[in-house]
Write an enzyme that holds these catalytic residues in place. Structure first.
Site, mmCIF file in Angstrom:
data_model
loop_
_atom_site.group_PDB
_atom_site.id
_atom_site.type_symbol
_atom_site.label_atom_id
_atom_site.label_comp_id
_atom_site.label_asym_id
_atom_site.label_seq_id
_atom_site.Cartn_x
_atom_site.Cartn_y
_atom_site.Cartn_z
ATOM 1 N N ASP A 21 0.814 -1.220 0.000
ATOM 2 C CA ASP A 21 0.000 0.000 0.000
ATOM 3 C C ASP A 21 0.845 1.266 0.000
ATOM 4 O OD1 ASP A 21 -1.957 -1.888 0.216
ATOM 5 O OD2 ASP A 21 -2.972 -0.979 1.922
ATOM 6 N N ARG A 49 0.280 3.037 16.995
ATOM 7 C CA ARG A 49 -0.057 4.183 16.148
ATOM 8 C C ARG A 49 0.246 5.534 16.801
ATOM 9 N NH1 ARG A 49 0.977 0.779 12.878
ATOM 10 N NH2 ARG A 49 -0.627 -0.212 11.600
ATOM 11 N N ASP A 57 -7.028 2.344 11.447
ATOM 12 C CA ASP A 57 -5.775 3.094 11.485
ATOM 13 C C ASP A 57 -5.926 4.519 10.960
ATOM 14 O OD1 ASP A 57 -4.257 1.231 12.750
ATOM 15 O OD2 ASP A 57 -3.419 0.356 10.929
ATOM 16 N N SER A 99 -2.418 -9.158 4.604
ATOM 17 C CA SER A 99 -1.492 -8.120 5.050
ATOM 18 C C SER A 99 -0.940 -8.475 6.418
ATOM 19 C CB SER A 99 -2.213 -6.763 5.112
ATOM 20 O OG SER A 99 -3.227 -6.787 6.093
#
Length: 430
Positions: free
Chosen positions: A12, A92, A121, A177
């Site tokens: 990505d 994050r 996210d 992923s």
């Protein structure tokens, strides 16, 4: 225009880096946070520059991540929906803060991320930027109709990467992923979107990176002891620890009472290695995303699973019952705040202050038995233990500490309201 792109080197972010450069005719600065991806960072800078970035920064955040994010969260015993150890969620805010700092230093106009418009996210990342640097623009290509039209799925992204000479790991055969950090690895998408699929074929078992399957774990159990100070592990005692530390490249901070003292990062390295060896920390769950949908994820969290189990155990003898009750009443909300991206929100910080206060007496030792996917309690002790054998004993004596006759009045007073409710509201109460 200058854009800082959150870059992992995966499918990505590699595609969107090239796409952003072409669409905005912008200078692209790639940023990757090292939060424990290990070998995944090899060759990352060269790949970013070859893909079109003018610069690539890799922030070494491992110690910061362990000390200021993982450990405070473990002090809270946080689990999302009672099962998820928040491995992706807690990384994050750590990444976001360092990336915002870089954007400010570089004078960037915007920050871009590769989170999809269906996931958590995007929310976590942008809420962190809102809290830390409200004047910086955020670009989310997955929410751009032009981007989605060009890349409706991973098939088109893989074709785009191949046509632009961008090396990628994903393939059409195994399109799931993977997100790895110091606390865990998560696997999503592809064949894992079928909630009935169990992922047990030989090829799919190769997906796991941090742990062996419990069936393949050693037949001999091992014991480990953890030394606690104010709710955090500061030392480990384990047969063969010296050899393991050399293999991991971890330098101890000293010795205390037979324990090897380690930094939070060192603790995570050791517990990940031991947990992985014994097949600990694999979970397969369907969770509720903040954006409204349900999502299936498979996680490996070997060290975090041990850390949470040990912390819960040391608290059983060191934390006051009513303090624990108040703290625990807030933890479902705390876990949800972390999951949803509100790490820098004032309400999370307020709960954290209470958690920190509650940990002042959480000192002592825990002994655990590791065996085939299980973490079993095998002992706990503390110089500040609230457990008293003299009070708890079923043997006679020590009436000055606990007089059994006192229980009669205790029961009478606690039963008073129940009697009155029954008299008034139940036909057999009289």
């Amino acid at each position: 225009m200058k854009i800082v792109v959150a870059y992992s080197g995966g499918l990505d972010t590699s595609v969107l880096l090239k796409w952003l450069k072409e669409k905005y005719n912008a200078e692209i600065i790639a940023y990757c946070a090292d939060v424990g991806q290990a070998e995944e960072l090899d060759g990352l800078e060269a790949k970013a520059l070859a893909t079109g970035a003018s610069k690539c920064f890799i922030g070494d955040l491992k110690e910061d991540f362990a000390t200021n994010y993982i450990f405070p969260m473990i002090q809270a015993n946080a689990l999302y929906e009672g099962r998820y150890l928040l491995g992706t969620s807690i990384a994050r805010p750590c990444i976001s803060k360092d990336m915002v700092d870089l954007a400010i230093r570089e004078g960037a106009d915007a920050i871009a991320h590769g989170a999809t418009g269906k996931g958590n996210d995007q929310v976590r990342f942008e809420l962190a930027v809102n809290a830390l640097a409200p004047n910086i623009k955020v670009i989310a290509p997955w929410r751009d109709p032009e981007f989605r039209q060009q890349f409706p799925g991973r098939t088109e992204m893989i074709a785009y990467a191949e046509s632009h000479g961008i090396p990628i790991r994903q393939s059409l055969k195994k399109p799931y992923s993977m997100d790895r950090n110091l606390l865990h690895i998560s696997f999503e998408a592809g064949m894992l979107e079928d909630t009935w699929y169990d992922g047990t074929t030989p090829a799919d078992r190769e997906m796991y990176k941090l742990s062996v399957s419990p069936e393949d774990a050693p037949d001999q159990a091992e014991y480990i002891q953890l030394l606690y100070e104010k709710g955090n592990v500061i030392g480990i005692q384990y047969d063969g620890l010296d050899v393991l530390l050399k293999e991991l490249g971890v330098n101890p901070k000293g010795e205390r009472d037979g324990y090897t003292l380690l930094s939070p990062l060192g603790v995570m390295y050791v517990l990940n290695a031991l947990g992985g060896k014994h097949g600990i920390g694999r979970v397969d769950i369907v969770e509720n995303r903040f954006v409204g949908m349900k999502s299936r994820g498979i996680y490996e969290t070997p060290g975090g699973t041990i850390l949470l189990a040990a912390h819960r155990d040391i608290e059983t003898i060191t934390i006051d019952r009513e303090v624990q009750k108040v703290r625990d009443s807030l933890i479902p909300e705390y876990a949800t705040l972390v999951y949803n991206g509100f790490w820098f929100a004032p309400e999370r910080e307020a709960i954290q202050a209470l958690v920190t206060k509650s940990q002042e007496t959480v000192n002592g030792e825990v002994r655990l038995k590791l065996y085939k996917g299980n973490v079993m309690y095998a002992g706990r002790r503390s110089p500040q233990s609230l457990y008293s054998e003299e009070i708890a004993t079923m043997e006679g004596g020590h009436e000055e500490l606990y007089n059994q006759n006192d229980a009669e009045g205790f029961i009478h007073l606690n039963g008073l309201r129940l009697k009155q409710f029954s008299r008034v509201n139940k036909p057999y109460g009289n």
